[in-house]
Design a protein around this motif. Structure first.
Motif, mmCIF file in Angstrom:
data_model
loop_
_atom_site.group_PDB
_atom_site.id
_atom_site.type_symbol
_atom_site.label_atom_id
_atom_site.label_comp_id
_atom_site.label_asym_id
_atom_site.label_seq_id
_atom_site.Cartn_x
_atom_site.Cartn_y
_atom_site.Cartn_z
ATOM 1 N N SER A 347 0.828 -1.197 0.000
ATOM 2 C CA SER A 347 0.000 0.000 0.000
ATOM 3 C C SER A 347 0.867 1.253 0.000
ATOM 4 C CB SER A 347 -0.921 0.006 1.224
ATOM 5 O OG SER A 347 -1.593 1.235 1.338
ATOM 6 N N THR A 348 0.394 2.293 -0.667
ATOM 7 C CA THR A 348 1.115 3.569 -0.697
ATOM 8 C C THR A 348 0.951 4.316 0.626
ATOM 9 O OG1 THR A 348 0.632 3.705 -3.064
ATOM 10 C CG2 THR A 348 1.397 5.724 -1.986
ATOM 11 N N TYR A 349 -0.144 4.045 1.329
ATOM 12 C CA TYR A 349 -0.494 4.858 2.490
ATOM 13 C C TYR A 349 -0.259 4.176 3.836
ATOM 14 C CZ TYR A 349 -2.950 7.003 -1.410
ATOM 15 O OH TYR A 349 -3.241 7.552 -2.625
ATOM 16 N N THR A 350 -0.150 2.854 3.860
ATOM 17 C CA THR A 350 0.033 2.147 5.128
ATOM 18 C C THR A 350 1.178 1.150 5.008
ATOM 19 O OG1 THR A 350 -1.445 0.279 4.607
ATOM 20 C CG2 THR A 350 -2.461 2.290 5.499
ATOM 21 N N ALA A 351 1.495 0.506 6.139
ATOM 22 C CA ALA A 351 2.552 -0.512 6.139
ATOM 23 C C ALA A 351 2.039 -1.843 5.609
ATOM 24 C CB ALA A 351 3.090 -0.695 7.560
ATOM 25 N N GLY A 352 0.735 -1.941 5.366
ATOM 26 C CA GLY A 352 0.135 -3.179 4.870
ATOM 27 C C GLY A 352 0.054 -3.227 3.356
ATOM 28 N N HIS A 353 -0.851 -4.064 2.864
ATOM 29 C CA HIS A 353 -1.004 -4.225 1.423
ATOM 30 C C HIS A 353 -2.261 -3.510 0.928
ATOM 31 C CE1 HIS A 353 -4.186 -7.149 2.161
ATOM 32 N NE2 HIS A 353 -3.372 -7.772 3.012
ATOM 33 N N VAL A 354 -2.396 -3.427 -0.367
ATOM 34 C CA VAL A 354 -3.586 -2.824 -0.967
ATOM 35 C C VAL A 354 -4.818 -3.603 -0.506
ATOM 36 C CG1 VAL A 354 -4.794 -2.475 -3.168
ATOM 37 C CG2 VAL A 354 -2.366 -1.942 -2.981
ATOM 38 N N THR A 355 -5.895 -2.928 -0.214
ATOM 39 C CA THR A 355 -7.105 -3.599 0.270
ATOM 40 C C THR A 355 -8.016 -4.001 -0.883
ATOM 41 O OG1 THR A 355 -8.372 -1.556 0.484
ATOM 42 C CG2 THR A 355 -7.011 -2.205 2.365
ATOM 43 N N ARG A 356 -8.879 -4.935 -0.608
ATOM 44 C CA ARG A 356 -9.811 -5.394 -1.640
ATOM 45 C C ARG A 356 -10.820 -4.307 -2.003
ATOM 46 N NH1 ARG A 356 -13.521 -9.831 1.586
ATOM 47 N NH2 ARG A 356 -14.201 -8.503 3.298
ATOM 48 N N THR A 357 -11.052 -3.383 -1.041
ATOM 49 C CA THR A 357 -11.988 -2.295 -1.323
ATOM 50 C C THR A 357 -11.498 -1.461 -2.504
ATOM 51 O OG1 THR A 357 -12.601 -2.200 1.011
ATOM 52 C CG2 THR A 357 -13.150 -0.289 -0.339
ATOM 53 N N THR A 358 -10.199 -1.213 -2.529
ATOM 54 C CA THR A 358 -9.604 -0.438 -3.632
ATOM 55 C C THR A 358 -9.852 -1.127 -4.968
ATOM 56 O OG1 THR A 358 -7.871 0.338 -2.143
ATOM 57 C CG2 THR A 358 -7.462 0.563 -4.498
ATOM 58 N N ILE A 359 -9.624 -2.431 -5.005
ATOM 59 C CA ILE A 359 -9.787 -3.184 -6.249
ATOM 60 C C ILE A 359 -11.262 -3.278 -6.630
ATOM 61 C CG2 ILE A 359 -9.209 -5.334 -7.435
ATOM 62 C CD1 ILE A 359 -6.803 -3.684 -6.396
ATOM 63 N N LYS A 360 -12.119 -3.536 -5.638
ATOM 64 C CA LYS A 360 -13.554 -3.625 -5.917
ATOM 65 C C LYS A 360 -14.102 -2.315 -6.481
ATOM 66 C CE LYS A 360 -16.181 -5.398 -2.701
ATOM 67 N NZ LYS A 360 -16.694 -5.688 -1.331
ATOM 68 N N THR A 361 -13.589 -1.211 -5.965
ATOM 69 C CA THR A 361 -14.041 0.100 -6.448
ATOM 70 C C THR A 361 -13.735 0.263 -7.924
ATOM 71 O OG1 THR A 361 -13.724 1.085 -4.266
ATOM 72 C CG2 THR A 361 -13.807 2.586 -6.130
ATOM 73 N N THR A 362 -12.531 -0.146 -8.319
ATOM 74 C CA THR A 362 -12.142 -0.035 -9.737
ATOM 75 C C THR A 362 -13.027 -0.902 -10.615
ATOM 76 O OG1 THR A 362 -9.857 0.404 -9.086
ATOM 77 C CG2 THR A 362 -10.233 -0.286 -11.366
ATOM 78 N N PHE A 363 -13.285 -2.128 -10.179
ATOM 79 C CA PHE A 363 -14.167 -3.011 -10.948
ATOM 80 C C PHE A 363 -15.556 -2.387 -11.074
ATOM 81 C CE2 PHE A 363 -10.962 -6.250 -10.346
ATOM 82 C CZ PHE A 363 -11.132 -7.112 -11.417
ATOM 83 N N GLY A 364 -16.039 -1.812 -9.978
ATOM 84 C CA GLY A 364 -17.357 -1.182 -10.000
ATOM 85 C C GLY A 364 -17.414 -0.014 -10.971
ATOM 86 N N ARG A 365 -16.377 0.809 -10.975
ATOM 87 C CA ARG A 365 -16.338 1.955 -11.883
ATOM 88 C C ARG A 365 -16.227 1.526 -13.343
ATOM 89 N NH1 ARG A 365 -12.090 5.640 -8.310
ATOM 90 N NH2 ARG A 365 -13.638 6.413 -6.791
ATOM 91 N N ALA A 366 -15.682 0.335 -13.535
ATOM 92 C CA ALA A 366 -15.557 -0.189 -14.901
ATOM 93 C C ALA A 366 -16.861 -0.804 -15.387
ATOM 94 C CB ALA A 366 -14.436 -1.207 -14.965
ATOM 95 N N GLY A 367 -17.874 -0.799 -14.527
ATOM 96 C CA GLY A 367 -19.163 -1.370 -14.924
ATOM 97 C C GLY A 367 -19.312 -2.822 -14.542
ATOM 98 N N ILE A 368 -18.498 -3.272 -13.578
ATOM 99 C CA ILE A 368 -18.567 -4.664 -13.116
ATOM 100 C C ILE A 368 -18.848 -4.635 -11.616
ATOM 101 C CG2 ILE A 368 -17.390 -6.899 -13.079
ATOM 102 C CD1 ILE A 368 -15.402 -5.649 -15.129
ATOM 103 N N PRO A 369 -20.092 -4.407 -11.202
ATOM 104 C CA PRO A 369 -20.408 -4.315 -9.774
ATOM 105 C C PRO A 369 -20.248 -5.663 -9.076
ATOM 106 C CG PRO A 369 -22.419 -4.343 -11.068
ATOM 107 C CD PRO A 369 -21.281 -4.247 -12.057
ATOM 108 N N SER A 370 -19.963 -5.611 -7.775
ATOM 109 C CA SER A 370 -19.760 -6.841 -7.002
ATOM 110 C C SER A 370 -21.028 -7.672 -6.906
ATOM 111 C CB SER A 370 -19.249 -6.502 -5.591
ATOM 112 O OG SER A 370 -20.147 -5.636 -4.937
ATOM 113 N N SER A 371 -22.176 -7.067 -7.213
ATOM 114 C CA SER A 371 -23.434 -7.835 -7.198
ATOM 115 C C SER A 371 -23.526 -8.782 -8.394
ATOM 116 C CB SER A 371 -24.623 -6.872 -7.206
ATOM 117 O OG SER A 371 -24.601 -6.045 -8.362
ATOM 118 N N LYS A 372 -22.688 -8.557 -9.418
ATOM 119 C CA LYS A 372 -22.684 -9.421 -10.606
ATOM 120 C C LYS A 372 -21.433 -10.294 -10.677
ATOM 121 C CE LYS A 372 -25.625 -6.509 -13.529
ATOM 122 N NZ LYS A 372 -25.746 -5.786 -14.803
ATOM 123 N N HIS A 373 -20.314 -9.729 -10.185
ATOM 124 C CA HIS A 373 -19.069 -10.504 -10.219
ATOM 125 C C HIS A 373 -18.149 -9.971 -9.114
ATOM 126 C CE1 HIS A 373 -16.052 -13.114 -12.137
ATOM 127 N NE2 HIS A 373 -15.183 -12.188 -11.756
#
Length: 456
Positions: A347-373
């Motif tokens: 992660s750029t902001y924490t000592a941990g790794h990128v969260t799934r929320t970040t990735i899910k948001t991108t998929f959602g913005r691409a037109g692939i909501p988590s309710s479908k995939h």
């Protein structure tokens, strides 16, 4: 009067004659009691008003007493010491003692009972205060402090999420002893009404764990969570069959890949490099989201083209080796050039790794909501397309880390299924590229999966 030496001090005592005069006069007021002299031996002086009440005077104290007989036994009831108890109060208490005797009660026994009852009430009050301080929040924090060292980071994050999002807002301030079954069912109902059955099951499980802990700590006498699973709404057969939502048809996967690529190319400023590479890898690798996003550089082997996840980080607690297609190796090498920490997807902001929320948001913005995939749905996509292409179940299950419970069989599969697993993973990555480029599906050479080849 004469002087006497006591404990190294000189003290003046009244004479016998002076004491006898006092006894003949008796006591009528508190000031007379204060003026009573000390004597070499204890002596009694009677009250002039209340029959039987007397003051027992020693060198150290003055106490009101009353002598009586009960069941043929002579007994002495001590009412209290002067000046803590005054003469007026002593007379009142003496009358109460006489009243008990008239009712056939032994005053000393009643006094003992009163003391026991007072202790019980004091203990009950103390326990009530302790019960009020033993809140659900306290129970949750104690349990977490005890268990967090032995929990995997991903598991701990999931549990903390359940606590913060579902349990503490509703129960945190309540004394755990006052929590009823209805409180718990209301939380679960809020989830099941939204058809979040999987999350409801996890929340239910955590509730039961915390209440068992509260029982073990003796914060509660009864576990009200025992039967909540029986009373919780269950998903219908149709809803059960859905599982993790995922796109499993070739045409739909092709459309989804094109949408994703189109969004990334049009909005590069909205996606970090690390997130970009993670999004690229999800379609290639049938890994659980936390296993991929939490991947460590130490688990990656470029020479053997493998990822080896230790048992402690896996859902089934067993070590798993995933064989990487060339597309994944290329992406990991590009990631290595911007390596910033122990995590591949640091992660750029924490000592941990990128969260799934970040990735899910991108998929959602691409037109692939988590309710479908959903992100976990890529594993279902892998399984469906591979089985549809004719891939043997044992190979598909091995790639998905669905290991057998038999350790001997698991070790055998690891050695004998490496070649077919490598070939299947490469075919699947090539299929994803073909769909991404709009070229349609490609056939799997099932008969060639098990053939030995020096190039593998």
């Amino acid at each position: 009067r004469h002087r006497a030496i006591k404990e190294g001090e000189e003290r003046e005592y009244a004479t016998k004659e002076e004491i006898q005069k006092k006894q003949e006069k008796g006591i009528s007021m508190d000031k007379e009691i204060r003026a009573l002299p000390a004597y070499q031996r204890p002596y009694k002086i009677s009250d002039n008003v209340e029959s039987g009440l007397y003051l027992f005077v020693t060198d150290a104290s003055k106490a009101f007493r009353y002598d009586y007989s009960f069941d043929g036994i002579r007994r002495t009831y001590t009412i209290g010491k002067f000046p803590t108890v005054g003469l007026s109060d002593a007379r009142k208490s003496c009358r109460e003692v006489k009243g008990m005797i008239a009712q056939g009660k032994d005053p000393l026994l009643e006094k003992k009972k009163a003391r026991v009852q007072a202790r019980k009430e004091a203990q009950a009050l103390l326990e009530e205060k302790e019960d009020l301080s033993n809140t659900f929040s306290k129970v949750a924090n104690e349990w977490k402090e005890l268990k967090e060292k032995n929990l995997r980071p991903n598991t701990l994050r999931r549990i903390v999420g359940i606590l913060n999002n579902h349990l503490l807002p509703a129960l945190g301030k309540l004394p755990v002893k006052q929590i009823k079954q209805d409180h718990l069912l209301a939380i679960l109902k809020n989830l099941t009404e939204k058809k979040h059955f999987s999350q409801a099951e996890k929340v239910c499980q955590q509730i039961k764990i915390l209440f068992r802990f509260a029982m073990a700590r003796e914060f509660i006498d009864k576990d009200v969570s025992q039967n909540i699973a029986l009373l919780m709404e269950k998903p219908s057969d149709e809803e059960k069959s859905k599982g993790f939502v995922a796109v499993t048809k070739v045409g739909q996967v092709e459309e989804m890949m094109m949408k994703l690529d189109g969004y990334i190319q049009s909005n590069p400023q909205n996606i970090s490099k690390v997130s970009f590479y993670a999004i690229q890898l999800f379609p290639y690798l049938p890994m659980r989201e936390e296993e991929l996003l939490g991947l460590l550089w130490s688990e990656l082997n470029f020479e053997n083209s493998t990822i080896t996840k230790p048992g402690g980080s896996m859902k089934n607690k067993r070590e798993h080796t995933l064989y990487l297609p060339v597309q994944a190796i290329r992406i990991f090498k590009e990631l290595e050039e911007i390596k910033r920490g122990e995590y591949v997807f640091q992660s750029t902001y924490t000592a941990g790794h990128v969260t799934r929320t970040t990735i899910k948001t991108t998929f959602g913005r691409a037109g692939i909501p988590s309710s479908k995939h959903c992100l976990h749905g890529w594993r279902k996509t892998f399984s469906s397309l591979c089985r549809e292409a004719g891939a043997p179940k044992e190979v598909v299950e091995r790639c998905l880390s669905h290991e057998t419970d038999n350790q001997v069989e698991a070790a055998y599969n690891k050695s004998t299924l490496e070649i077919p697993c490598r070939r299947l993973m490469q075919w699947y990555a090539d299929l994803m590229d073909s769909l991404r480029n709009g070229k349609g599906t490609i056939d799997l050479d099932v008969g060639n999966l098990y053939k030995k080849d020096e190039s593998i």
